[in-house]
Design a protein around this motif. Structure first.
Motif, short mmCIF file in Angstrom:
data_model
loop_
_atom_site.label_atom_id
_atom_site.label_comp_id
_atom_site.label_asym_id
_atom_site.label_seq_id
_atom_site.Cartn_x
_atom_site.Cartn_y
_atom_site.Cartn_z
N ILE A 5 -4.07 -4.16 -8.83
CA ILE A 5 -3.69 -2.84 -8.36
C ILE A 5 -4.98 -2.03 -8.19
O ILE A 5 -5.76 -1.93 -9.14
CB ILE A 5 -2.76 -2.13 -9.35
CG1 ILE A 5 -1.49 -2.96 -9.57
CG2 ILE A 5 -2.38 -0.73 -8.85
CD1 ILE A 5 -0.66 -2.51 -10.74
N TYR A 6 -5.20 -1.51 -7.02
CA TYR A 6 -6.41 -0.73 -6.75
C TYR A 6 -6.02 0.71 -6.46
O TYR A 6 -5.24 0.97 -5.54
CB TYR A 6 -7.18 -1.31 -5.57
CG TYR A 6 -8.42 -0.54 -5.20
CD1 TYR A 6 -9.47 -0.41 -6.10
CD2 TYR A 6 -8.55 0.07 -3.95
CE1 TYR A 6 -10.62 0.30 -5.77
CE2 TYR A 6 -9.70 0.78 -3.61
CZ TYR A 6 -10.73 0.89 -4.53
OH TYR A 6 -11.85 1.60 -4.20
N GLU A 26 -2.40 3.81 -3.79
CA GLU A 26 -2.51 2.52 -4.46
C GLU A 26 -2.35 1.37 -3.47
O GLU A 26 -1.58 1.44 -2.52
CB GLU A 26 -1.44 2.41 -5.55
CG GLU A 26 -0.02 2.59 -5.04
CD GLU A 26 1.03 2.62 -6.14
OE1 GLU A 26 2.22 2.72 -5.79
OE2 GLU A 26 0.65 2.56 -7.33
N TYR A 27 -3.12 0.31 -3.71
CA TYR A 27 -2.95 -0.97 -3.05
C TYR A 27 -2.61 -1.98 -4.13
O TYR A 27 -3.12 -1.87 -5.25
CB TYR A 27 -4.26 -1.43 -2.38
CG TYR A 27 -4.76 -0.58 -1.23
CD1 TYR A 27 -4.62 -1.03 0.09
CD2 TYR A 27 -5.38 0.64 -1.45
CE1 TYR A 27 -5.10 -0.27 1.15
CE2 TYR A 27 -5.86 1.40 -0.38
CZ TYR A 27 -5.71 0.94 0.90
OH TYR A 27 -6.18 1.68 1.95
N TRP A 28 -1.82 -2.97 -3.81
CA TRP A 28 -1.56 -4.00 -4.82
C TRP A 28 -1.23 -5.33 -4.15
O TRP A 28 -0.79 -5.38 -3.01
CB TRP A 28 -0.41 -3.60 -5.74
CG TRP A 28 0.95 -3.64 -5.10
CD1 TRP A 28 1.82 -4.69 -5.05
CD2 TRP A 28 1.56 -2.59 -4.36
NE1 TRP A 28 2.94 -4.35 -4.33
CE2 TRP A 28 2.81 -3.07 -3.90
CE3 TRP A 28 1.18 -1.27 -4.04
CZ2 TRP A 28 3.68 -2.28 -3.15
CZ3 TRP A 28 2.05 -0.50 -3.29
CH2 TRP A 28 3.28 -1.00 -2.87
N GLN A 44 -1.29 -9.52 -10.97
CA GLN A 44 -1.36 -8.47 -9.96
C GLN A 44 -2.71 -7.78 -10.01
O GLN A 44 -3.27 -7.56 -11.09
CB GLN A 44 -0.26 -7.42 -10.14
CG GLN A 44 1.06 -7.76 -9.50
CD GLN A 44 1.96 -6.55 -9.32
OE1 GLN A 44 1.60 -5.42 -9.60
NE2 GLN A 44 3.17 -6.80 -8.83
N HIS A 87 0.87 -1.17 0.00
CA HIS A 87 0.00 0.00 0.00
C HIS A 87 0.91 1.22 0.00
O HIS A 87 1.86 1.28 0.77
CB HIS A 87 -0.89 -0.03 1.24
CG HIS A 87 -1.71 1.21 1.44
ND1 HIS A 87 -2.17 1.61 2.68
CD2 HIS A 87 -2.16 2.14 0.57
CE1 HIS A 87 -2.86 2.72 2.56
NE2 HIS A 87 -2.87 3.07 1.29
#
Length: 292
Positions: free
Chosen positions: A62-63, A107-109, A60, A28
């Motif tokens: 990615i949010y 970003e979260y991933w 992956q 994150h």
């Protein structure tokens, strides 16, 4: 506010079944505006230059939870990325992405592989040529992602098994979002979605919902009824829950005092913030701070 970055890599244990999911990395990051991307702390194995891009050996998710940016991949025109967007990356597919300089992004991933991951992401509704999935602000998704990071950070007993189940839950949410996105939004849902975005943009402010409804040429009675019909809660409760989730994030990710967080989150006092936090979240904000 302190900039925040967490990044973890994992290795599978032969003694711990992974449910067909092998989590390789999770993280994150809050990337500020007007800073180069990726930043200098980006892991070497995943670092890329914009001119060259990259491809991965893994899947992956990615949010992008806040901010805006750009995404490009083989065979796709450049895409503008907004908050509430998932980028789904496939192994071997060249791509590149970055936030807008003027906004930065949050970003979260999570990177992963495994037989179940392959099976699910090869379903007809998923497509490497259509890797952009709009989920908007999804409380369940963010809570699950935060729990995944928490479990991996703690490295407690059976953490690999539990983290695998959490990732399966994330994939299930993404799968459901894709199926729902194939259904055209009703006019009511489109209007409420726009209003919800306004709430997200002004989460730390007092919101006059009557004025907000008027700005969309809606009667306040229709707005309240339709908001609850679409989202299952009233506008005020939705806004309050969002504020508390953002405050919870600030507690976990910054060194701000609870008084500073209360003020930053738009609460009138630390006492009121702590009382409403306990009532709605079922645990004390001070207890969460002590766990850091």
């Amino acid at each position: 506010m302190k900039l925040f970055r967490k990044y973890f890599t994992l290795e599978s244990s032969p003694d711990e079944p992974n449910q067909g999911i092998n989590i390789l990395n999770v993280g994150h990051n809050i990337h500020p505006a007007n800073h180069p991307y990726p930043d200098i702390q980006h892991p070497n194995d995943y670092y890329f230059e914009w001119d060259k891009g990259r491809s991965l050996k893994e899947y992956q998710i990615i949010y992008i939870s806040k901010g805006e940016g750009y995404f490009e991949a083989n065979g796709l025109p450049p895409q503008v990325i907004e908050a509430g967007t998932i980028i789904l990356l496939y192994p071997g597919v060249w791509h590149r992405y970055r936030p807008k300089e003027t906004t930065g992004w949050e970003e979260y991933w999570v990177g992963f592989s495994g037989t179940y991951a392959h099976y699910l992401l090869e379903q007809e509704c998923f497509n490497p040529q259509n890797p952009i999935i709009i989920v908007g602000f999804n409380t369940e998704f963010l809570e699950t992602f935060s729990k995944l990071i928490e479990v991996i950070e703690a490295r407690g007993e059976f953490f690999q098994k539990l983290s695998s189940f959490l990732l399966i839950h994330l994939l299930g949410i993404v799968y459901a979002s894709v199926l729902l996105s194939n259904r055209k939004m009703s006019r009511k849902e489109e209007i409420i979605d726009k209003i919800r975005n306004e709430i997200h943009q002004n989460w730390d402010k007092d919101i006059d919902f009557e004025a907000l409804a008027k700005g969309f040429n809606l009667s306040y009675i229709w707005f309240r009824k339709t908001f609850k019909e679409v989202l299952g809660t009233s506008p005020n409760q939705y806004h309050l829950t969002f504020k508390l989730r953002k405050a919870e994030q600030l507690i976990q990710e910054t060194n701000m005092t609870l008084a500073e967080i209360a003020y930053r989150s738009g609460f009138e006092s630390e006492f009121y913030f702590s009382r409403i936090f306990k009532k709605k979240m079922n645990y004390n904000a001070s207890d969460l701070r002590r766990k850091k």
